[in-house]
Design a protein around this motif. Structure first.
Motif, mmCIF file in Angstrom:
data_model
loop_
_atom_site.group_PDB
_atom_site.id
_atom_site.type_symbol
_atom_site.label_atom_id
_atom_site.label_comp_id
_atom_site.label_asym_id
_atom_site.label_seq_id
_atom_site.Cartn_x
_atom_site.Cartn_y
_atom_site.Cartn_z
ATOM 1 N N ALA A 106 0.829 -1.212 0.000
ATOM 2 C CA ALA A 106 0.000 0.000 0.000
ATOM 3 C C ALA A 106 0.861 1.258 0.000
ATOM 4 C CB ALA A 106 -0.941 0.001 1.201
ATOM 5 N N VAL A 107 1.973 1.227 0.733
ATOM 6 C CA VAL A 107 2.879 2.383 0.775
ATOM 7 C C VAL A 107 3.554 2.556 -0.574
ATOM 8 C CG1 VAL A 107 4.967 3.329 1.834
ATOM 9 C CG2 VAL A 107 3.266 2.166 3.255
ATOM 10 N N ARG A 108 4.070 1.455 -1.123
ATOM 11 C CA ARG A 108 4.729 1.501 -2.432
ATOM 12 C C ARG A 108 3.773 2.032 -3.495
ATOM 13 N NH1 ARG A 108 5.343 -3.879 -3.756
ATOM 14 N NH2 ARG A 108 3.301 -3.625 -4.676
ATOM 15 N N ASP A 109 2.562 1.487 -3.546
ATOM 16 C CA ASP A 109 1.596 1.893 -4.570
ATOM 17 C C ASP A 109 1.182 3.347 -4.404
ATOM 18 O OD1 ASP A 109 1.801 -0.703 -5.466
ATOM 19 O OD2 ASP A 109 -0.129 -1.341 -4.629
ATOM 20 N N ARG A 110 0.987 3.787 -3.166
ATOM 21 C CA ARG A 110 0.596 5.181 -2.918
ATOM 22 C C ARG A 110 1.721 6.131 -3.322
ATOM 23 N NH1 ARG A 110 -2.390 7.929 1.305
ATOM 24 N NH2 ARG A 110 -2.158 10.125 0.834
ATOM 25 N N ALA A 111 2.953 5.783 -2.967
ATOM 26 C CA ALA A 111 4.090 6.632 -3.332
ATOM 27 C C ALA A 111 4.219 6.743 -4.843
ATOM 28 C CB ALA A 111 5.376 6.089 -2.716
ATOM 29 N N ARG A 112 4.102 5.624 -5.531
ATOM 30 C CA ARG A 112 4.195 5.651 -7.005
ATOM 31 C C ARG A 112 3.074 6.482 -7.609
ATOM 32 N NH1 ARG A 112 5.541 -0.691 -8.230
ATOM 33 N NH2 ARG A 112 7.770 -0.566 -7.789
ATOM 34 N N ARG A 113 1.846 6.268 -7.149
ATOM 35 C CA ARG A 113 0.702 6.994 -7.696
ATOM 36 C C ARG A 113 0.838 8.498 -7.462
ATOM 37 N NH1 ARG A 113 -3.940 6.285 -4.194
ATOM 38 N NH2 ARG A 113 -3.259 8.277 -3.394
ATOM 39 N N ASP A 114 1.116 8.877 -6.240
ATOM 40 C CA ASP A 114 1.176 10.296 -5.910
ATOM 41 C C ASP A 114 2.388 10.985 -6.512
ATOM 42 O OD1 ASP A 114 -1.186 9.990 -4.561
ATOM 43 O OD2 ASP A 114 -0.275 9.956 -2.572
ATOM 44 N N TYR A 115 3.490 10.268 -6.621
ATOM 45 C CA TYR A 115 4.679 10.862 -7.214
ATOM 46 C C TYR A 115 4.475 11.160 -8.695
ATOM 47 C CZ TYR A 115 9.011 11.653 -4.743
ATOM 48 O OH TYR A 115 10.023 12.214 -4.019
ATOM 49 N N HIS A 116 3.769 10.285 -9.372
ATOM 50 C CA HIS A 116 3.563 10.469 -10.804
ATOM 51 C C HIS A 116 2.366 11.346 -11.121
ATOM 52 C CE1 HIS A 116 6.806 7.812 -11.804
ATOM 53 N NE2 HIS A 116 6.324 6.910 -10.986
ATOM 54 N N ALA A 117 1.556 11.687 -10.117
ATOM 55 C CA ALA A 117 0.374 12.509 -10.340
ATOM 56 C C ALA A 117 0.732 13.979 -10.545
ATOM 57 C CB ALA A 117 -0.595 12.376 -9.163
ATOM 58 N N ALA A 118 1.846 14.393 -10.007
ATOM 59 C CA ALA A 118 2.246 15.804 -10.087
ATOM 60 C C ALA A 118 3.241 16.006 -11.228
ATOM 61 C CB ALA A 118 2.892 16.222 -8.770
ATOM 62 N N ALA A 119 3.387 17.267 -11.627
ATOM 63 C CA ALA A 119 4.410 17.598 -12.616
ATOM 64 C C ALA A 119 5.771 17.218 -12.026
ATOM 65 C CB ALA A 119 4.368 19.082 -12.935
ATOM 66 N N HIS A 120 6.641 16.676 -12.847
ATOM 67 C CA HIS A 120 7.922 16.177 -12.344
ATOM 68 C C HIS A 120 8.885 17.322 -12.064
ATOM 69 C CE1 HIS A 120 11.396 13.834 -11.615
ATOM 70 N NE2 HIS A 120 11.981 14.139 -12.743
ATOM 71 N N ARG A 121 9.107 17.589 -10.795
ATOM 72 C CA ARG A 121 10.112 18.556 -10.355
ATOM 73 C C ARG A 121 10.753 18.050 -9.075
ATOM 74 N NH1 ARG A 121 12.042 22.346 -13.744
ATOM 75 N NH2 ARG A 121 10.599 24.000 -14.155
ATOM 76 N N HIS A 122 10.850 16.724 -8.964
ATOM 77 C CA HIS A 122 11.424 16.130 -7.763
ATOM 78 C C HIS A 122 12.940 16.293 -7.789
ATOM 79 C CE1 HIS A 122 7.505 14.415 -7.272
ATOM 80 N NE2 HIS A 122 7.626 13.722 -8.391
ATOM 81 N N ILE A 123 13.494 16.632 -6.647
ATOM 82 C CA ILE A 123 14.942 16.772 -6.524
ATOM 83 C C ILE A 123 15.416 15.786 -5.475
ATOM 84 C CG2 ILE A 123 16.853 18.290 -5.910
ATOM 85 C CD1 ILE A 123 15.038 20.657 -6.753
ATOM 86 N N HIS A 124 16.213 14.833 -5.911
ATOM 87 C CA HIS A 124 16.812 13.850 -5.014
ATOM 88 C C HIS A 124 18.253 13.639 -5.466
ATOM 89 C CE1 HIS A 124 12.851 12.844 -3.474
ATOM 90 N NE2 HIS A 124 12.431 12.643 -4.703
ATOM 91 N N GLY A 125 19.146 13.526 -4.522
ATOM 92 C CA GLY A 125 20.545 13.309 -4.862
ATOM 93 C C GLY A 125 20.767 12.099 -5.744
ATOM 94 N N ALA A 126 19.913 11.081 -5.628
ATOM 95 C CA ALA A 126 20.073 9.858 -6.411
ATOM 96 C C ALA A 126 19.833 10.058 -7.901
ATOM 97 C CB ALA A 126 19.129 8.765 -5.891
#
Length: 123
Positions: free
Chosen positions: A7-27
């Motif tokens: 449930a955590v994995r699926d929620r993170a994937r869904r919500d992360y892809h729902a927004a315009a991509h402007r995520h900043i992560h060192g990885a």
């Protein structure tokens, strides 16, 4: 290392892809050493040094490619090394999903509430 609950994995994937991509992560950062040095390198801060570096690139008018089609697989660990990093985000997401409905913050309403400063553009 324990795998995240589905449930955590699926929620993170869904919500992360729902927004315009402007995520900043060192990885998922890649840059030329000359531009890195011109931006001052990673700032000596307690968290969000990756965000500070990208902001410095923006200040220097460096071209930035936000590529949502090049995903990076990173750790799902929740033992945080950075006090406001991705592990903290996953821990807060786990708490939101597993909390009884009466304990969920009223501001959630199907949205993620992120306490992590570097991930302010996540939904």
């Amino acid at each position: 290392m324990a795998e995240p609950q589905p449930a955590v994995r699926d929620r993170a994937r869904r919500d992360y892809h729902a927004a315009a991509h402007r995520h900043i992560h060192g990885a998922n950062l890649s840059f030329h050493a000359v531009r890195y040095l011109a931006a001052g390198g990673f700032a000596p801060v307690s968290h969000d040094e990756d965000v500070a570096l990208v902001r410095a690139f923006e200040t220097n008018a460096e071209p930035i490619a936000w590529a949502a089609d090049l995903p990076v697989i990173t750790s799902a660990r929740r033992d945080a090394r950075a006090p406001k990093g991705f592990a903290t985000y996953l821990t807060s997401l786990q708490a939101q999903i597993t909390a009884p409905p009466a304990e969920l913050p009223s501001s959630v309403n199907g949205q993620l509430e992120l306490p992590v400063g570097g991930h302010e553009n996540c939904p």
